[in-house]
Scaffold this motif. Structure first.
Motif, PDB file in Angstrom:
ATOM      1  N   ASN A   1       0.821  -1.214   0.000  1.00 52.22           N
ATOM      2  CA  ASN A   1       0.000   0.000   0.000  1.00 52.22           C
ATOM      3  C   ASN A   1       0.853   1.261   0.000  1.00 52.22           C
ATOM      4  OD1 ASN A   1      -2.647  -0.942  -0.189  1.00 52.22           O
ATOM      5  ND2 ASN A   1      -2.852  -1.245   2.006  1.00 52.22           N
ATOM      6  N   GLU A   2       1.959   1.230   0.737  1.00 50.81           N
ATOM      7  CA  GLU A   2       2.844   2.395   0.767  1.00 50.81           C
ATOM      8  C   GLU A   2       3.434   2.670  -0.621  1.00 50.81           C
ATOM      9  OE1 GLU A   2       6.878   4.039   3.057  1.00 50.81           O
ATOM     10  OE2 GLU A   2       5.971   2.129   3.644  1.00 50.81           O
TER      11      GLU A   2
ATOM     12  N   ALA B   1       0.782   4.173  -2.735  1.00 47.17           N
ATOM     13  CA  ALA B   1       0.580   5.577  -2.389  1.00 47.17           C
ATOM     14  C   ALA B   1       1.666   6.463  -2.996  1.00 47.17           C
ATOM     15  CB  ALA B   1       0.544   5.742  -0.876  1.00 47.17           C
TER      16      ALA B   1
ATOM     17  N   GLY C   1      -6.263   0.253   2.127  1.00 51.24           N
ATOM     18  CA  GLY C   1      -5.783   1.161   1.098  1.00 51.24           C
ATOM     19  C   GLY C   1      -6.902   1.958   0.461  1.00 51.24           C
TER      20      GLY C   1
ATOM     21  N   LEU D   1      -6.555   5.398  -1.525  1.00 49.72           N
ATOM     22  CA  LEU D   1      -5.817   4.901  -2.686  1.00 49.72           C
ATOM     23  C   LEU D   1      -6.801   4.625  -3.821  1.00 49.72           C
ATOM     24  CD1 LEU D   1      -3.183   2.417  -1.189  1.00 49.72           C
ATOM     25  CD2 LEU D   1      -2.859   4.777  -1.942  1.00 49.72           C
TER      26      LEU D   1
END
Length: 360
Positions: A90-91, A94, A111, A116
């Protein structure tokens, strides 16, 4: 007069340009600009040195099927496996470092709830989680977890399936001592008797020779308690490259169809075993001719829809996300539906209802 004539002439040229754009614009727009690469991110669930994840994307990685389709077109496939699992994927999403990902339900929901802009392209479902405990703990069933030290990898699909399992026994996380450990650290802590139990994936079964006991599994509690996963793509990638997105989904549907054939079960398990370094016998417990169809279905059907919506609500109630959402706004079934039609696979899998029963 000259100025007037010049204005009329320029307006004529402008009109001609507009006419040309109208006439020739539609065919030009249909010719999509291809991406230079497709950046794919996956959690790494390997028990060995090679990266591994299940599902259609994991199989495509092992069999190089995406490369076979896209490399002749000049499109590179870039794979990234994350030991940090869903939160790390997820990071990267992003930070706009990935285009396509494979995530378990909770990480995907976190997310999406966090903003997201992903869309869910096809499903992967029915993954079982296990409760493994030391013999010294005295744990015989879920009810015995009260007051025990239990390791769970928070932020992953395991956390949500554990919440479901606890609720089925009338418990919640406040009744036990939850310790956040990743998959490798959880197995090590259980082997060293630093925790009483671990809730996690199939790799926990490798600890049985050390005396670790498998108490129950989410599949034992019913299909509705199993973990669902999905292939997601960023909204930007889908909008810029719809034809490429369709090609990618076509490949993944073909991989799902291959793995759903009982005639390929032995080879499928051999591939998973070699890549993951998890013993074949453990995959044989997960995949049987009776469960292959549901587990491998790429359809976005009532089972996947209802399970994801239930997961959204459970995640909100447990404080794992700040705001819930309707999964109808998230699902993008047109690509998998097109693939099933184009590949003549509409009859390959039934639609399953919320309980995991095949619909007539």
């Amino acid at each position: 007069m000259q100025r007037t004539g010049y204005g009329r002439g320029w307006r004529g040229v402008l009109a001609a340009i507009i006419w040309a754009l109208v006439v020739w614009g539609a065919p030009a727009q249909a010719q999509e600009t291809q991406p230079a690469e497709i950046r794919i991110g996956l959690p790494d669930q390997s028990a060995g040195s090679k990266p591994f994840i299940g599902g259609p994307l994991g199989l495509a990685y092992i069999r190089h099927s995406l490369e076979q389709v896209f490399e002749p077109q000049g499109i590179k496939i870039k794979w990234s496996f994350f030991k940090g699992a869903g939160p790390a994927v997820n990071e990267a999403l992003a930070n706009r470092q990935l285009d396509v990902v494979y995530l378990g339900d909770l990480a995907a929901i976190i997310g999406r709830s966090g903003g997201l802009p992903t869309r869910l392209l096809l499903g992967s479902r029915g993954s079982s989680s296990y409760l493994a405990a030391t013999p010294e703990s005295g744990i015989q069933r879920l009810d015995d977890l009260r007051g025990k030290r239990v390791a769970v990898y928070k932020g992953t699909a395991d956390q949500l399936s554990f919440e479901r399992a606890l609720k089925s026994a009338g418990l919640n996380e406040r009744d036990i001592k939850v310790i956040n450990l990743d998959w490798s650290a959880g197995r090590a802590a259980l082997s060293a008797r630093k925790v009483d139990a671990v809730w996690g994936g199939v790799s926990l079964l490798t600890l049985r020779p050390q005396g670790i006991r498998i108490i129950t599994s989410s599949q034992t509690l019913g299909w509705a308690n199993t973990t669902q996963a999905a292939v997601l793509a960023s909204q930007e990638f889908i909008q810029r490259y719809p034809q490429t997105t369709q090609q990618l989904v076509d490949v993944l549907v073909r991989e799902a169809q291959w793995s759903s054939d009982p005639a390929h079960l032995g080879e499928y398990i051999a591939l998973m075993t070699e890549q993951s370094q998890i013993p074949a016998a453990l995959f044989e417990e997960q995949f049987t001719p009776q469960t292959l169809s549901l587990k491998t279905s790429p359809r976005i059907d009532p089972f996947l829809h209802d399970s994801l919506q239930d997961s959204v609500q459970r995640a909100k109630a447990a404080g794992l996300i700040r705001s819930d959402f309707s999964v109808d706004e998230w699902l993008e079934p047109r690509f998998v539906d097109n693939a099933l039609k184009t590949l003549a696979l509409t009859a390959a899998w039934p639609a399953y209802d919320a309980d995991g029963n095949a619909k007539p």
